[in-house]
Motif scaffolding. Structure first.
Motif, mmCIF file in Angstrom:
data_model
loop_
_atom_site.group_PDB
_atom_site.id
_atom_site.type_symbol
_atom_site.label_atom_id
_atom_site.label_comp_id
_atom_site.label_asym_id
_atom_site.label_seq_id
_atom_site.Cartn_x
_atom_site.Cartn_y
_atom_site.Cartn_z
ATOM 1 N N VAL A 181 15.712 -83.485 14.930
ATOM 2 C CA VAL A 181 17.097 -83.167 14.594
ATOM 3 C C VAL A 181 17.672 -82.170 15.591
ATOM 4 O O VAL A 181 18.787 -82.326 16.080
ATOM 5 N N VAL A 182 16.903 -81.156 15.902
ATOM 6 C CA VAL A 182 17.386 -80.131 16.832
ATOM 7 C C VAL A 182 17.706 -80.757 18.187
ATOM 8 O O VAL A 182 18.771 -80.523 18.755
ATOM 9 N N TRP A 241 18.617 -69.912 23.894
ATOM 10 C CA TRP A 241 18.267 -68.647 23.238
ATOM 11 C C TRP A 241 18.723 -68.664 21.780
ATOM 12 O O TRP A 241 17.972 -68.319 20.871
ATOM 13 N N LEU A 242 19.948 -69.127 21.540
ATOM 14 C CA LEU A 242 20.456 -69.222 20.170
ATOM 15 C C LEU A 242 19.639 -70.205 19.331
ATOM 16 O O LEU A 242 19.311 -69.937 18.177
ATOM 17 N N VAL A 243 19.319 -71.335 19.941
ATOM 18 C CA VAL A 243 18.535 -72.326 19.207
ATOM 19 C C VAL A 243 17.142 -71.773 18.903
ATOM 20 O O VAL A 243 16.585 -72.019 17.837
ATOM 21 N N GLY A 244 16.604 -71.000 19.829
ATOM 22 C CA GLY A 244 15.302 -70.366 19.593
ATOM 23 C C GLY A 244 15.352 -69.436 18.386
ATOM 24 O O GLY A 244 14.473 -69.458 17.525
ATOM 25 N N ILE A 266 22.099 -77.438 12.446
ATOM 26 C CA ILE A 266 20.631 -77.479 12.548
ATOM 27 C C ILE A 266 20.015 -76.914 11.271
ATOM 28 O O ILE A 266 19.086 -77.493 10.691
ATOM 29 N N ALA A 267 20.549 -75.803 10.816
ATOM 30 C CA ALA A 267 19.996 -75.177 9.610
ATOM 31 C C ALA A 267 20.195 -76.067 8.390
ATOM 32 O O ALA A 267 19.289 -76.233 7.566
ATOM 33 N N LEU A 268 21.376 -76.663 8.321
ATOM 34 C CA LEU A 268 21.681 -77.529 7.182
ATOM 35 C C LEU A 268 20.751 -78.738 7.153
ATOM 36 O O LEU A 268 20.212 -79.113 6.112
ATOM 37 N N ARG A 269 20.525 -79.333 8.312
ATOM 38 C CA ARG A 269 19.676 -80.517 8.360
ATOM 39 C C ARG A 269 18.218 -80.169 8.117
ATOM 40 O O ARG A 269 17.448 -80.966 7.604
ATOM 41 N N SER A 270 17.841 -78.976 8.523
ATOM 42 C CA SER A 270 16.434 -78.586 8.370
ATOM 43 C C SER A 270 16.141 -78.091 6.963
ATOM 44 O O SER A 270 15.031 -78.256 6.465
ATOM 45 N N LEU A 271 17.125 -77.465 6.335
ATOM 46 C CA LEU A 271 16.864 -76.822 5.052
ATOM 47 C C LEU A 271 17.481 -77.563 3.873
ATOM 48 O O LEU A 271 17.005 -77.448 2.753
ATOM 49 N N VAL A 323 21.811 -82.129 22.080
ATOM 50 C CA VAL A 323 22.407 -83.087 23.016
ATOM 51 C C VAL A 323 23.852 -83.397 22.602
ATOM 52 O O VAL A 323 24.763 -83.420 23.431
ATOM 53 N N ALA A 324 24.064 -83.607 21.315
ATOM 54 C CA ALA A 324 25.415 -83.919 20.844
ATOM 55 C C ALA A 324 26.375 -82.773 21.156
ATOM 56 O O ALA A 324 27.505 -82.987 21.597
ATOM 57 N N GLN A 325 25.895 -81.556 20.944
ATOM 58 C CA GLN A 325 26.759 -80.401 21.194
ATOM 59 C C GLN A 325 27.060 -80.281 22.680
ATOM 60 O O GLN A 325 28.186 -80.016 23.080
ATOM 61 N N GLN A 326 26.040 -80.485 23.501
ATOM 62 C CA GLN A 326 26.210 -80.376 24.946
ATOM 63 C C GLN A 326 27.186 -81.447 25.455
ATOM 64 O O GLN A 326 27.996 -81.192 26.331
ATOM 65 N N LEU A 327 27.077 -82.619 24.852
ATOM 66 C CA LEU A 327 28.005 -83.698 25.221
ATOM 67 C C LEU A 327 29.445 -83.322 24.871
ATOM 68 O O LEU A 327 30.369 -83.577 25.637
#
Ligand SMILES: [Zn+2]
Lengths: 211, 271
Positions: free
Chosen positions: A146-147, A91-94, A52-57, A152-156
């Protein structure tokens, strides 16, 4: 988990794979200050946080900084975690979102400063503000999509089989329900039930994760 | 949400049926009674819409791959916690921009980082931008006095070659001459020699910057003792990349490593 799910649906297909119960243990352990739990949480979710950080930053260096900060923050603020079966990833994603938005805010301030410093150059191209506020806003919007996708991908990936496998066969490999039944040896009705419940389960995760 | 079949005005449709609708399943899967309830019910309709959106994300998620962080990240997390006492330690080494410790801190950075660092990275906890100008920082190390010129450049041998130069001037409406700057090649080394004059401005730190002519990037070369000339290692490719505007700023002692916005002198390197 299984008994709660069974009570709710009253059917033969258990609602969850037991993954969440495990996650609940990890969340409880973290809140209670167990470092082993933090290590396991890092092992499972640092790829999500980092991606997430890589895609956002956009830069590895910043993504690694953010990932590091997220898990240190998670440890320091573990008392704020209310352990439920879905709470931990959300919580982590937050925390990740906060760190990323701090970083994007720093970028905007920096871009404005350069723009104003450059604007003082006599005869320079002073009009444009490169990478200015609107570009940052677009970054943030794009990051939201992206998030969602990554969560969803991670949960899958984390979803136990057969449900996870059934969802992937249906939605990523475009197999028909009949083909999936054949491939997995499960009754057609069971396949359909897993797909529907899996979708509903992912939707709940997504709702938790959204700010 | 209750899970009973019912007339359109009755209880909401079961979650599984809503999911089946979201997946576009036909009347053999979802009966007409349920369909007409959903059509008439705002709640169920919005549930189906949300599940459709999730479905679209599930499909899109198939193309996603994850990049795990390198092992150094967990090591840093561990170390961060290991150092934890009753007073929480900062998550990562942060470096004062103008502190004398700058040079040591620069060693923490990855040498593989490019010489020119985008502005956006300059505030990373590990100060990449210091690495970006590691050589300059190393020169600036001894001080806040930056890089006093030891010898006269004319004496530094026959191999001095001027790659470009500029006059420096103030930025006000009637620009005052404020000295000059030269990019010089000396043997294997390329330096930016800055010879300011009459900088004025408040007492305090002078910092030398290179601003890209694209107006979107700048790098700090280091600090300058007030009124003195200074020399800064100058990677030659900076010129090719458009870092041609030499800027001397006044930096208040506020711990903010970014340009203060107060430029005392500026000039664009020719050649
Ligand atoms: Zn309804």
């Amino acid at each position: 988990m299984a008994s709660r799910a069974g009570g709710l649906y009253g059917e033969q297909v258990s609602s969850s794979s037991g993954v969440e119960a495990d996650v609940l243990d990890l969340a409880t352990g973290l809140r209670d200050g167990d470092r082993e739990c933090l290590a396991e949480i890092f092992r499972r979710w640092s790829p999500l946080v980092h991606t997430i950080a890589l895609r956002s930053l956009g830069t590895h260096h910043e993504a690694e900084d953010v990932t590091q900060m997220v898990f240190i923050s998670a440890w320091r603020s573990r008392h704020t975690l209310t352990p439920t079966e879905n709470a931990l990833p959300a919580w982590l994603v937050g925390i990740t979102r906060h760190r990323i938005s701090d970083r994007l805010g720093e970028r905007s301030r920096e871009a404005r400063k350069v723009a104003s410093a450059v604007a003082m150059v006599p005869g320079s191209r002073s009009g444009g503000s490169p990478g200015g506020a609107s570009a940052e806003a677009a970054d943030v919007d794009a990051a939201a999509g992206v998030v969602d996708r990554l969560v969803v991908a991670q949960q899958l990936e984390a979803m136990g089989d057969p449900r996870g496998a059934i969802l992937r066969l249906a939605f990523h490999e475009d197999l028909t329900h009949e083909q999936i039944a054949e491939r997995t040896g499960l009754p057609l009705g069971t396949v359909k039930s897993h797909l529907r419940r899996g979708l509903a389960q992912l939707r709940k995760t997504l709702e938790e994760v959204r700010p | 949400m209750s899970a009973h079949d019912g007339p359109p005005s009755g209880p909401h449709a079961a979650e599984e049926l809503l999911a089946a609708l979201a997946m576009g399943e036909g009347p053999e899967e979802v009966d007409e009674t349920t369909r007409s309830h959903v059509a008439a019910c705002d709640f169920c309709t919005s549930e189906v819409a949300a599940l459709r959106e999730t479905l679209a994300l599930v499909v899109a998620a198939g193309a996603e791959t994850f990049t795990a962080p390198p092992a150094s990240v967990w090591a840093a997390v561990s170390a961060g916690l290991g150092a934890e006492t009753s007073e929480p330690a900062p998550p990562a080494p942060r470096v004062a921009a103008h502190g004398p410790s700058g040079a040591e801190s620069a060693q923490l950075t990855d040498p593989s980082d490019a010489v020119v660092t985008p502005l956006t990275r300059r505030r990373a906890p590990v100060p990449v931008w210091l690495a970006a100008t590691a050589a300059a920082v190393a020169l600036a190390a001894g001080v806040g006095i930056g890089t006093q010129v030891v010898g006269d450049p004319e004496e530094s041998g026959p191999s001095v070659q001027v790659l470009g130069s500029t006059e420096l001037a103030s930025l006000d409406d009637s620009p005052q001459a404020r000295g000059s700057a030269q990019v010089q090649r000396r043997d294997d080394r390329v330096v930016l020699r800055v010879e300011p004059s009459d900088l004025d401005g408040p007492e305090g730190t002078r910092e030398v910057w290179l601003i890209n002519t694209d107006g979107s990037r700048m790098v700090s070369l280091g600090l300058l003792a007030a009124g003195d000339a200074g020399e800064f290692d100058f990677p030659e490719r900076l010129l090719e990349q458009g870092y041609r505007i030499v800027d001397i700023s006044y930096e208040p002692d506020d711990g903010d490593p970014t340009h203060s916005g107060q430029s005392l002198a500026r000039g664009t390197i020719d050649g």
